[in-house]
Design an enzyme around this catalytic site. Sequence first.
Site, PDB file in Angstrom:
ATOM      1  N   GLY A   1     -17.373  -5.644 -34.810  1.00 55.60           N
ATOM      2  CA  GLY A   1     -18.293  -5.499 -33.675  1.00 55.60           C
ATOM      3  C   GLY A   1     -18.089  -6.576 -32.615  1.00 55.60           C
TER       4      GLY A   1
ATOM      5  N   SER B   1       2.083   9.099  -8.134  1.00 57.90           N
ATOM      6  CA  SER B   1       3.413   9.212  -8.770  1.00 57.90           C
ATOM      7  C   SER B   1       4.433   9.847  -7.828  1.00 57.90           C
ATOM      8  CB  SER B   1       3.316  10.069 -10.033  1.00 57.90           C
ATOM      9  OG  SER B   1       2.362   9.530 -10.910  1.00 57.90           O
TER      10      SER B   1
ATOM     11  N   GLU C   1       4.725   7.945 -18.048  1.00 52.17           N
ATOM     12  CA  GLU C   1       5.385   9.255 -18.038  1.00 52.17           C
ATOM     13  C   GLU C   1       6.547   9.223 -17.035  1.00 52.17           C
ATOM     14  OE1 GLU C   1       1.944   8.923 -17.828  1.00 52.17           O
ATOM     15  OE2 GLU C   1       1.806   9.301 -19.974  1.00 52.17           O
TER      16      GLU C   1
ATOM     17  N   GLU D   1       9.577  -5.315 -10.545  1.00 44.43           N
ATOM     18  CA  GLU D   1       8.141  -5.058 -10.684  1.00 44.43           C
ATOM     19  C   GLU D   1       7.829  -4.553 -12.095  1.00 44.43           C
ATOM     20  OE1 GLU D   1       6.507  -2.401  -7.761  1.00 44.43           O
ATOM     21  OE2 GLU D   1       4.593  -2.262  -8.810  1.00 44.43           O
TER      22      GLU D   1
ATOM     23  N   ALA E   1       0.839  -1.201   0.000  1.00 45.64           N
ATOM     24  CA  ALA E   1       0.000   0.000   0.000  1.00 45.64           C
ATOM     25  C   ALA E   1       0.872   1.249   0.000  1.00 45.64           C
ATOM     26  CB  ALA E   1      -0.925  -0.019   1.214  1.00 45.64           C
ATOM     27  N   MET E   2       1.076   1.773  -1.210  1.00 44.58           N
ATOM     28  CA  MET E   2       1.853   3.006  -1.373  1.00 44.58           C
ATOM     29  C   MET E   2       0.920   4.169  -1.695  1.00 44.58           C
ATOM     30  SD  MET E   2       4.960   1.733  -3.850  1.00 44.58           S
ATOM     31  CE  MET E   2       4.121   0.501  -4.804  1.00 44.58           C
ATOM     32  N   THR E   3       0.066   3.956  -2.719  1.00 46.45           N
ATOM     33  CA  THR E   3      -0.738   5.048  -3.290  1.00 46.45           C
ATOM     34  C   THR E   3      -1.790   5.549  -2.307  1.00 46.45           C
ATOM     35  OG1 THR E   3      -0.396   3.989  -5.417  1.00 46.45           O
ATOM     36  CG2 THR E   3      -2.123   5.653  -5.317  1.00 46.45           C
TER      37      THR E   3
ATOM     38  N   LEU F   1      -9.830  -5.563 -35.907  1.00 40.53           N
ATOM     39  CA  LEU F   1      -9.975  -6.626 -36.917  1.00 40.53           C
ATOM     40  C   LEU F   1     -11.139  -7.576 -36.588  1.00 40.53           C
ATOM     41  CD1 LEU F   1      -6.204  -7.265 -37.636  1.00 40.53           C
ATOM     42  CD2 LEU F   1      -7.901  -6.488 -39.302  1.00 40.53           C
TER      43      LEU F   1
HETATM   44  C1  LIG Z   1      -5.762  -1.629 -11.035  1.00 41.35           C
HETATM   45  C2  LIG Z   1      -4.762  -0.872 -10.208  1.00 41.35           C
HETATM   46  C3  LIG Z   1      -4.006  -1.541  -9.275  1.00 41.35           C
HETATM   47  C4  LIG Z   1      -3.099  -0.843  -8.462  1.00 41.35           C
HETATM   48  N1  LIG Z   1      -2.409  -1.511  -7.478  1.00 41.35           N
HETATM   49  C5  LIG Z   1      -1.681  -0.787  -6.596  1.00 41.35           C
HETATM   50  C6  LIG Z   1      -1.112  -1.430  -5.441  1.00 41.35           C
HETATM   51  O1  LIG Z   1      -1.202  -2.654  -5.255  1.00 41.35           O
HETATM   52  N2  LIG Z   1      -0.434  -0.663  -4.546  1.00 41.35           N
HETATM   53  C7  LIG Z   1      -0.282   0.689  -4.714  1.00 41.35           C
HETATM   54  O2  LIG Z   1       0.333   1.318  -3.857  1.00 41.35           O
HETATM   55  N3  LIG Z   1      -0.810   1.323  -5.783  1.00 41.35           N
HETATM   56  C8  LIG Z   1      -1.509   0.616  -6.725  1.00 41.35           C
HETATM   57  N4  LIG Z   1      -2.071   1.252  -7.808  1.00 41.35           N
HETATM   58  C9  LIG Z   1      -1.890   2.688  -7.966  1.00 41.35           C
HETATM   59  C10 LIG Z   1      -0.961   3.083  -9.114  1.00 41.35           C
HETATM   60  O3  LIG Z   1       0.349   2.679  -8.851  1.00 41.35           O
HETATM   61  C11 LIG Z   1      -1.107   4.589  -9.310  1.00 41.35           C
HETATM   62  O4  LIG Z   1      -2.417   4.817  -9.815  1.00 41.35           O
HETATM   63  C12 LIG Z   1      -0.049   5.169 -10.224  1.00 41.35           C
HETATM   64  O5  LIG Z   1       1.218   5.124  -9.640  1.00 41.35           O
HETATM   65  C13 LIG Z   1      -0.364   6.621 -10.620  1.00 41.35           C
HETATM   66  O6  LIG Z   1      -0.631   7.399  -9.499  1.00 41.35           O
HETATM   67  P1  LIG Z   1      -1.958   8.307  -9.462  1.00 41.35           P
HETATM   68  O7  LIG Z   1      -3.107   7.444  -9.797  1.00 41.35           O
HETATM   69  O8  LIG Z   1      -1.975   9.037  -8.188  1.00 41.35           O
HETATM   70  O9  LIG Z   1      -1.775   9.317 -10.668  1.00 41.35           O
HETATM   71  P2  LIG Z   1      -1.062  10.748 -10.561  1.00 41.35           P
HETATM   72  O10 LIG Z   1       0.251  10.615  -9.927  1.00 41.35           O
HETATM   73  O11 LIG Z   1      -2.030  11.725 -10.039  1.00 41.35           O
HETATM   74  O12 LIG Z   1      -0.835  11.057 -12.115  1.00 41.35           O
HETATM   75  C14 LIG Z   1      -1.849  11.557 -12.981  1.00 41.35           C
HETATM   76  C15 LIG Z   1      -1.201  11.831 -14.345  1.00 41.35           C
HETATM   77  O13 LIG Z   1      -0.158  12.800 -14.199  1.00 41.35           O
HETATM   78  C16 LIG Z   1       1.034  12.299 -14.741  1.00 41.35           C
HETATM   79  N5  LIG Z   1       2.198  12.762 -13.983  1.00 41.35           N
HETATM   80  C17 LIG Z   1       2.382  12.750 -12.635  1.00 41.35           C
HETATM   81  N6  LIG Z   1       3.597  13.198 -12.337  1.00 41.35           N
HETATM   82  C18 LIG Z   1       4.203  13.495 -13.513  1.00 41.35           C
HETATM   83  C19 LIG Z   1       5.498  14.009 -13.862  1.00 41.35           C
HETATM   84  N7  LIG Z   1       6.441  14.269 -12.941  1.00 41.35           N
HETATM   85  N8  LIG Z   1       5.771  14.183 -15.169  1.00 41.35           N
HETATM   86  C20 LIG Z   1       4.853  13.899 -16.110  1.00 41.35           C
HETATM   87  N9  LIG Z   1       3.634  13.424 -15.839  1.00 41.35           N
HETATM   88  C21 LIG Z   1       3.317  13.208 -14.560  1.00 41.35           C
HETATM   89  C22 LIG Z   1       0.898  10.791 -14.630  1.00 41.35           C
HETATM   90  O14 LIG Z   1       1.780  10.136 -15.527  1.00 41.35           O
HETATM   91  C23 LIG Z   1      -0.562  10.588 -14.949  1.00 41.35           C
HETATM   92  O15 LIG Z   1      -0.734  10.568 -16.346  1.00 41.35           O
HETATM   93  C24 LIG Z   1      -2.935   0.559  -8.654  1.00 41.35           C
HETATM   94  C25 LIG Z   1      -3.675   1.229  -9.636  1.00 41.35           C
HETATM   95  C26 LIG Z   1      -4.589   0.526 -10.393  1.00 41.35           C
HETATM   96  C27 LIG Z   1      -5.392   1.303 -11.410  1.00 41.35           C
END
Ligand SMILES: Cc1cc2nc3c(=O)[nH]c(=O)nc-3n(C[C@H](O)[C@H](O)[C@H](O)COP(=O)(O)OP(=O)(O)OC[C@H]3O[C@@H](n4cnc5c(N)ncnc54)[C@H](O)[C@@H]3O)c2cc1C
Length: 380
Positions: free
Chosen positions: A341, A133, A368, A243, A125-127, A338
């Site tokens: 529908g 990001s 990104e 990863e 659990a990071m996010t 290809l």
């Molecule tokens: C199905 C699924 C499973 C997941 N499983 C896990 C999990 O097990 N554990 C966990 O911790 N997380 C998990 N995640 C979270 C995932 O790792 C994050 O969604 C991802 O890292 C992006 O973070 P965010 O959603 O906050 O997007 P944001 O960081 O808000 O980014 C939004 C947009 O801004 C862009 N952006 C951000 N910073 C920059 C930059 N410096 N330069 C250019 N563009 C940038 C991004 O590329 C993106 O397009 C999961 C997500 C999904 C959808």
Amino acid sequence: MRDSILTEEHLMFKEAVEAFFIKEAVPYAEKWEKDGVVDRDIWTKAGAMGILCTDMPEAYGGMGLKDFRYNSIVTEVMIKLGVSGPGFVLQNDVMAPYFERYFTPAQKDKWLSGIVSGEIITAIAMTEPNTGSDLAGITTTAVKKGDHYLLNGSKTYITNGILSDLVVVVAKTDASEGHKGMTLLLVERGMEGFERGKNLDKIGLKAQDTAEMFFRDVKVPLENVLGEEGRGFYYLMHNLPQERLSIAVGALAAAERALDDTLTYVKERTAFGRPIGSFQNSRFKMAEMNTEITIARTFVDECIMELNESKLSNEKASMAKYWVTEMSGRVIDQCLQLYGGAGYMWEYPIARAYANARVNRIFGGTNEIMKEIIGRSMGL
Ligand SMILES: Cc1cc2nc3c(=O)[nH]c(=O)nc-3n(C[C@H](O)[C@H](O)[C@H](O)COP(=O)(O)OP(=O)(O)OC[C@H]3O[C@@H](n4cnc5c(N)ncnc54)[C@H](O)[C@@H]3O)c2cc1C
């Protein structure tokens, strides 16, 4: 993987893994999709088959196989058979290295056998709702109070979010230190103050549970620190190449499966009195996709072998994750086209592949962010 990088042992393992998933997972895939989560017993069945954490020491029920080809076989077989529910890839490719490297002997004795047997399902659990990001911007805190930390915060989009029994939670133990103040804590199912939100409704990977987690004054004993306090960010960075390669392995397998299915389809489906595969446009598209997949395969196989020798650089793993997932997205989209529908109908595997592939460009660090890493490695 190409057979040329596999030995007789790998091929035998692959055959057994295929037989396992055909018997134990394929018949339930649709049910799991409807439930939004797999039945727990698929985990213990996989553990009994030796499919979980093959790299763990034999003393804990593993096979001691330090060889990412075994991990990749499991990923490829699951994807090629259309089994996307069980979060085995997370346990095998993402979590196992943390446990192997950073568990204390007491933590190994407490949890490792269960992780290998499938009785203990893990998650990371990071996010957080406000940061993904920019990991250094997390606001979950763990404050030391005598013999425990008091953990507060919330996490979201966590894979294995509903089923997990042991969660590695990234928290700040020193808010003034930015990423240097990050620590990994092992939070156990049932700890007071640890709650899960609903199983999130995704556009793909529908059989996999993904959830929010909430921590309100959770008392995490000091012995539940993973590794050393304050070293969390370093550990996360250290494990990321594996990863990211793991995501590339899955994305490539999905593209290969899509192309195989589409080849059969365009030979059988007719329009204007001839197979649609015989139109020059179809033949050229198929040729382009075959070429891109073949090039990706060479690169990914090379990365797997480099990882095995601990030579895979962070930027090369990022290249694999970025380029292969983009290629896979393009290929699956074109394959769906290809199908006409039919490709838009959920009953066709190509429709599921399309929905499942999208997340590969987002999780494990967005593409990104991959380009940032690659660009920075060029001194920019
Ligand atoms: C199905 C699924 C499973 C997941 N499983 C896990 C999990 O097990 N554990 C966990 O911790 N997380 C998990 N995640 C979270 C995932 O790792 C994050 O969604 C991802 O890292 C992006 O973070 P965010 O959603 O906050 O997007 P944001 O960081 O808000 O980014 C939004 C947009 O801004 C862009 N952006 C951000 N910073 C920059 C930059 N410096 N330069 C250019 N563009 C940038 C991004 O590329 C993106 O397009 C999961 C997500 C999904 C959808």
